[in-house]
Design an enzyme around this catalytic site. Structure first.
Site, PDB file in Angstrom:
ATOM      1  N   LYS A  77      -1.653   5.389  -2.262  1.00 43.18           N
ATOM      2  CA  LYS A  77      -1.095   5.771  -3.570  1.00 43.18           C
ATOM      3  C   LYS A  77       0.259   6.463  -3.485  1.00 43.18           C
ATOM      4  O   LYS A  77       0.561   7.373  -4.261  1.00 43.18           O
ATOM      5  CB  LYS A  77      -2.093   6.693  -4.333  1.00 43.18           C
ATOM      6  CG  LYS A  77      -3.424   6.059  -4.554  1.00 43.18           C
ATOM      7  CD  LYS A  77      -3.283   4.933  -5.546  1.00 43.18           C
ATOM      8  CE  LYS A  77      -4.378   3.903  -5.367  1.00 43.18           C
ATOM      9  NZ  LYS A  77      -4.008   2.604  -5.906  1.00 43.18           N
ATOM     10  N   THR A  78       1.029   6.045  -2.509  1.00 43.70           N
ATOM     11  CA  THR A  78       2.369   6.645  -2.409  1.00 43.70           C
ATOM     12  C   THR A  78       3.464   5.596  -2.612  1.00 43.70           C
ATOM     13  O   THR A  78       4.633   5.870  -2.355  1.00 43.70           O
ATOM     14  CB  THR A  78       2.572   7.304  -1.030  1.00 43.70           C
ATOM     15  OG1 THR A  78       2.336   6.321  -0.028  1.00 43.70           O
ATOM     16  CG2 THR A  78       1.670   8.494  -0.825  1.00 43.70           C
ATOM     17  N   GLY A  79       3.052   4.395  -2.991  1.00 43.02           N
ATOM     18  CA  GLY A  79       4.047   3.335  -3.178  1.00 43.02           C
ATOM     19  C   GLY A  79       4.191   2.449  -1.953  1.00 43.02           C
ATOM     20  O   GLY A  79       5.213   1.780  -1.776  1.00 43.02           O
ATOM     21  N   THR A  80       3.166   2.408  -1.092  1.00 45.93           N
ATOM     22  CA  THR A  80       3.270   1.619   0.144  1.00 45.93           C
ATOM     23  C   THR A  80       3.284   0.113  -0.129  1.00 45.93           C
ATOM     24  O   THR A  80       3.906  -0.641   0.608  1.00 45.93           O
ATOM     25  CB  THR A  80       2.119   1.967   1.113  1.00 45.93           C
ATOM     26  OG1 THR A  80       0.889   1.872   0.410  1.00 45.93           O
ATOM     27  CG2 THR A  80       2.270   3.358   1.689  1.00 45.93           C
ATOM     28  N   THR A  81       2.591  -0.302  -1.205  1.00 49.84           N
ATOM     29  CA  THR A  81       2.592  -1.745  -1.524  1.00 49.84           C
ATOM     30  C   THR A  81       3.997  -2.166  -1.917  1.00 49.84           C
ATOM     31  O   THR A  81       4.519  -3.194  -1.456  1.00 49.84           O
ATOM     32  CB  THR A  81       1.609  -2.032  -2.685  1.00 49.84           C
ATOM     33  OG1 THR A  81       0.387  -1.362  -2.415  1.00 49.84           O
ATOM     34  CG2 THR A  81       1.356  -3.507  -2.852  1.00 49.84           C
TER      35      THR A  81
ATOM     36  N   SER B 143      -2.420   9.528  -9.266  1.00 50.05           N
ATOM     37  CA  SER B 143      -2.497   8.072  -9.106  1.00 50.05           C
ATOM     38  C   SER B 143      -3.890   7.680  -8.574  1.00 50.05           C
ATOM     39  O   SER B 143      -4.507   6.725  -9.040  1.00 50.05           O
ATOM     40  CB  SER B 143      -1.405   7.623  -8.121  1.00 50.05           C
ATOM     41  OG  SER B 143      -1.625   6.316  -7.722  1.00 50.05           O
TER      42      SER B 143
HETATM   43  N1  LIG Z   1       9.108   1.800  -6.277  1.00 50.37           N
HETATM   44  C1  LIG Z   1       8.113   2.686  -6.384  1.00 50.37           C
HETATM   45  N2  LIG Z   1       8.355   3.986  -6.260  1.00 50.37           N
HETATM   46  C2  LIG Z   1       7.376   4.896  -6.394  1.00 50.37           C
HETATM   47  N3  LIG Z   1       6.114   4.580  -6.697  1.00 50.37           N
HETATM   48  C3  LIG Z   1       5.819   3.286  -6.849  1.00 50.37           C
HETATM   49  C4  LIG Z   1       6.801   2.292  -6.722  1.00 50.37           C
HETATM   50  N4  LIG Z   1       6.213   1.116  -6.952  1.00 50.37           N
HETATM   51  C5  LIG Z   1       4.914   1.370  -7.201  1.00 50.37           C
HETATM   52  N5  LIG Z   1       4.684   2.677  -7.132  1.00 50.37           N
HETATM   53  C6  LIG Z   1       3.412   3.395  -7.352  1.00 50.37           C
HETATM   54  O1  LIG Z   1       2.720   3.598  -6.138  1.00 50.37           O
HETATM   55  C7  LIG Z   1       1.336   3.692  -6.451  1.00 50.37           C
HETATM   56  C8  LIG Z   1       0.553   2.749  -5.560  1.00 50.37           C
HETATM   57  O2  LIG Z   1       0.725   3.183  -4.252  1.00 50.37           O
HETATM   58  P1  LIG Z   1       0.274   2.314  -3.059  1.00 50.37           P
HETATM   59  O3  LIG Z   1       0.831   0.969  -3.125  1.00 50.37           O
HETATM   60  O4  LIG Z   1       0.604   3.095  -1.811  1.00 50.37           O
HETATM   61  O5  LIG Z   1      -1.298   2.278  -3.278  1.00 50.37           O
HETATM   62  S1  LIG Z   1      -2.416   1.784  -2.243  1.00 50.37           S
HETATM   63  O6  LIG Z   1      -2.796   2.944  -1.492  1.00 50.37           O
HETATM   64  O7  LIG Z   1      -1.860   0.718  -1.438  1.00 50.37           O
HETATM   65  O8  LIG Z   1      -3.521   1.335  -3.113  1.00 50.37           O
HETATM   66  C9  LIG Z   1       1.216   3.318  -7.910  1.00 50.37           C
HETATM   67  O9  LIG Z   1       1.132   4.543  -8.634  1.00 50.37           O
HETATM   68  P2  LIG Z   1       0.328   4.733  -9.996  1.00 50.37           P
HETATM   69  O10 LIG Z   1       0.945   3.746 -10.945  1.00 50.37           O
HETATM   70  O11 LIG Z   1       0.608   6.158 -10.382  1.00 50.37           O
HETATM   71  O12 LIG Z   1      -1.099   4.484  -9.697  1.00 50.37           O
HETATM   72  C10 LIG Z   1       2.474   2.591  -8.206  1.00 50.37           C
HETATM   73  O13 LIG Z   1       2.871   2.625  -9.577  1.00 50.37           O
END
Ligand SMILES: Nc1ncnc2c1ncn2[C@@H]1O[C@H](COP(=O)(O)OS(=O)(=O)O)[C@@H](OP(=O)(O)O)[C@H]1O
Length: 602
Positions: free
Chosen positions: A498-502, A596
């Protein structure tokens, strides 16, 4: 050391060290009084003993009084006939006796004390005629004759117990006594116990070239020696590894030897090799590996060789480590193998770091080295001279291997049971030396029991730690040519979740040289290799989740598993397999991450 230089001794009200070892007695004796007092108080409070050594050099004065200890040292002596005192309370593994002959070197230190706290553990005689300070010119404080070379301070002087050695660990008896000193001074908290299990495999039964194999006399000697060894090693039984294809391929006398082996089949234990001694990693196809293995099983059944021992060994460690999944599968299927052994995990050297692991329900035991190699060795031509072998048996490496390992699996080869029968020589002398000098209780257990015992003693070794097979030449040589090490990531995106890794992964993938692992339903999109039981599926499984890079140096493979971040296992496992990989992590405001995560759970 200056004031305050001593590393902190207690930690949260508990003693940090169970034992203190000073490599140099003088360094210990000359510690400044502040530190020495601290150390002293620590030793008294936590009942911690001190082991120390004195190594004299050319500049050492012949007589030396130690500050703060009622001990007089006489240095640079040549000694002979070291006698271990039978009444010394230090002895646990060590059996009292006399090692006749000169002690190595002429720089020995002996001790004398006017305090009853000091007791001799080892005494020796001055070597040669009229030693310095004897005869008309005796050194005050030293009697002629027996001198103390290892002393035990039982703590009556200042409450601290010490063991002081008058030479280093180059002398084999000191290594044995060091183990006892550790046991004694730690009140047996650090103790190796007396039980030692030894398994001797004889590999390549039927495989040797004509002229190097066993004839009937050799087989009779094998049986006689086995019986002889049983008086010192309970249940001792040679474990014979066979490749049926080479049965009856020696001279007439050697073929008779084969027949006598099979005529005595139930006197020994047997384990399968590959039928034609082929290396399993050369088989990628399960069916052909299975067919080949069946040939050896049919041979065993035809010749009354028991097939239920559950132990097998692969030629040249091939397939055992690095793991060739096909071998494990087929071993289970054809032979119901539960145990094997190798010298290759994690690496051949240093031998003391070899470990075991369990994969696909097959227990892999570490194998020790005994100085007999795959080819025929004659006593007189032993590498480095016959004394190398004798020294190894008599207090050297081979003796220490048994001393320090509760379980030793030794691999030897057929040709060293014919010819000079060096295998028999080695184990007879080893057993003899061990029973002369130690109270060790030796036995031989069937491999399955041995392995169960091993992993009960070392449960932390059950889990393997995979390395890159291409990082070690020996491993690369037994890694299938149809497999590669290129399908491994150069960097990992480790989360946290949930830190934006995707999003980060998607941005990275826009670069033409960057590719990620395939997403698969099996792995819930993320690979989750290093943090879950997927790890036990092995590195073949992991690599198959990556594309084959078109250019190994310029292409960047990666995988993103956001649960690696909090995993306790992942760092150690990733470092072992991908020591050069870069790590990407995303750190954001923890409350954003928590929110998140909360939304995700909703
Ligand atoms: N560019 C960018 N910058 C910052 N944050 C972003 C970005 N893109 C996606 N997101 C937000 O990241 C949240 C998903 O994180 P992950 O992809 O790491 O989630 S996971 O652990 O793989 O499930 C998810 O947060 P929430 O929407 O609050 O749930 C995404 O919205």
């Amino acid at each position: 050391m200056g004031k305050g230089d001593l590393s902190p001794l207690p930690d949260k009200g508990r003693g940090r060290y169970i034992l203190v070892i000073y490599e140099s007695l003088l360094k210990y004796a000359h510690t400044d009084s502040w530190n020495r007092q601290l150390l002293h108080q620590y030793c008294l409070r936590y009942r911690v003993g001190i082991i120390t050594f004195h190594r004299a050099n050319q500049n050492s004065p012949p007589l030396l009084n130690l500050r703060g200890l009622p001990l007089l040292l006489r240095t640079n002596q040549a000694l002979r006939d070291a006698s271990v005192m039978s009444r010394s309370p230090l002895l646990h593994l060590t059996r009292a006796g006399t090692d006749r002959g000169p002690l190595p070197g002429d720089d020995w230190t002996t001790f004398t004390s006017n305090h009853s706290s000091y007791q001799a553990v080892v005494q020796a005689r001055p070597r040669g005629e009229a030693p310095v300070g004897s005869g008309d010119n005796p050194v005050p404080g030293f009697s002629r004759g027996l001198q103390d070379t290892v002393v035990l301070d039982v703590g009556l002087f200042d409450g601290v117990q010490r063991v002081v050695f008058g030479h280093g660990l180059g002398y084999w008896l000191h290594r044995l006594l060091l183990v006892d000193a550790i046991t004694y001074l730690t009140d047996r908290k650090l103790s190796l116990g007396l039980e030692r299990h030894i398994l001797v495999d004889i590999d390549d039964i039927f495989v040797g070239k004509e002229g190097t194999r066993m004839n009937t006399k050799d087989v009779k000697a094998l049986l006689d020696t086995q019986n002889q060894l049983r008086s010192q090693i309970t249940n001792f039984t040679f474990n014979l590894g066979f490749s049926g294809k080479f049965y009856h391929t020696g001279s007439e006398e050697e073929d008779d030897g084969d027949d006598l082996l099979l005529g005595s089949v139930l006197e020994f234990w047997w384990f399968p090799h590959m039928f034609s001694h082929m290396q399993p990693h050369l088989f990628n196809n399960l069916t052909s590996l299975q067919e080949h293995m069946m040939l050896n099983k049919d041979f065993a059944l035809d010749h009354g060789i028991p097939v239920d021992q559950g132990y097998a060994v692969a030629p040249h460690h091939s397939g055992v480590y690095p793991v060739h999944l096909q071998l494990y599968e087929t071993w289970r299927k054809v032979w119901d193998i539960r145990v094997t052994s190798t010298e290759e995990y994690p690496h051949l050297k240093p031998a003391r770091y070899r470990k075991g692991f369990i994969h696909n329900d097959i227990m892999v035991l570490p194998r020790q080295t005994c100085g007999l190699f795959t080819h025929t060795i004659y006593y007189e031509d032993y590498p480095g001279g016959p004394e190398e072998l004798d020294n190894s048996i008599m207090g050297g490496e081979l003796f220490l291997t048994v001393l320090l390992n509760p379980i030793s699996v030794f691999m030897t080869h057929l040709s060293n049971y014919g010819n000079d029968r060096l295998g028999l020589y080695t184990f007879l002398h080893l057993a003899d030396f061990i029973s002369t000098w130690t109270h060790l209780q030796l036995d031989t257990l069937p491999p399955l029991q041995l392995a169960q015992k091993y992993f009960a003693l070392f449960p932390q070794q059950r889990q393997p730690l995979w390395q890159n097979p291409c990082d070690d030449k020996r491993h690369r040589d037994i890694w299938s040519k149809e497999k590669t090490c290129d399908r491994l990531p150069k960097f990992l995106v480790i989360g946290p979740q949930k830190t934006g890794t995707t999003a980060l992964s998607l941005f990275l993938l826009m670069h033409p040289s960057i590719s990620s692992s395939f997403s698969s339903t099996k792995t819930y999109e993320e690979v989750q290799f290093f943090n879950t039981n997927n790890y036990h599926l092995g590195i073949d499984w992991y690599m198959e989740l990556f594309p084959l890079p078109s250019n190994v140096s310029s292409d960047f493979l990666f995988e993103k598993s956001s649960a690696y971040f909090p995993s306790e296992d992942a760092p150690r496992r990733a470092a072992a397999l991908l020591p050069k990989a870069k790590i990407l992590t995303v750190l954001i405001n923890p409350s954003d991450r928590a929110y998140s995560w909360y939304q995700c759970l909703e």
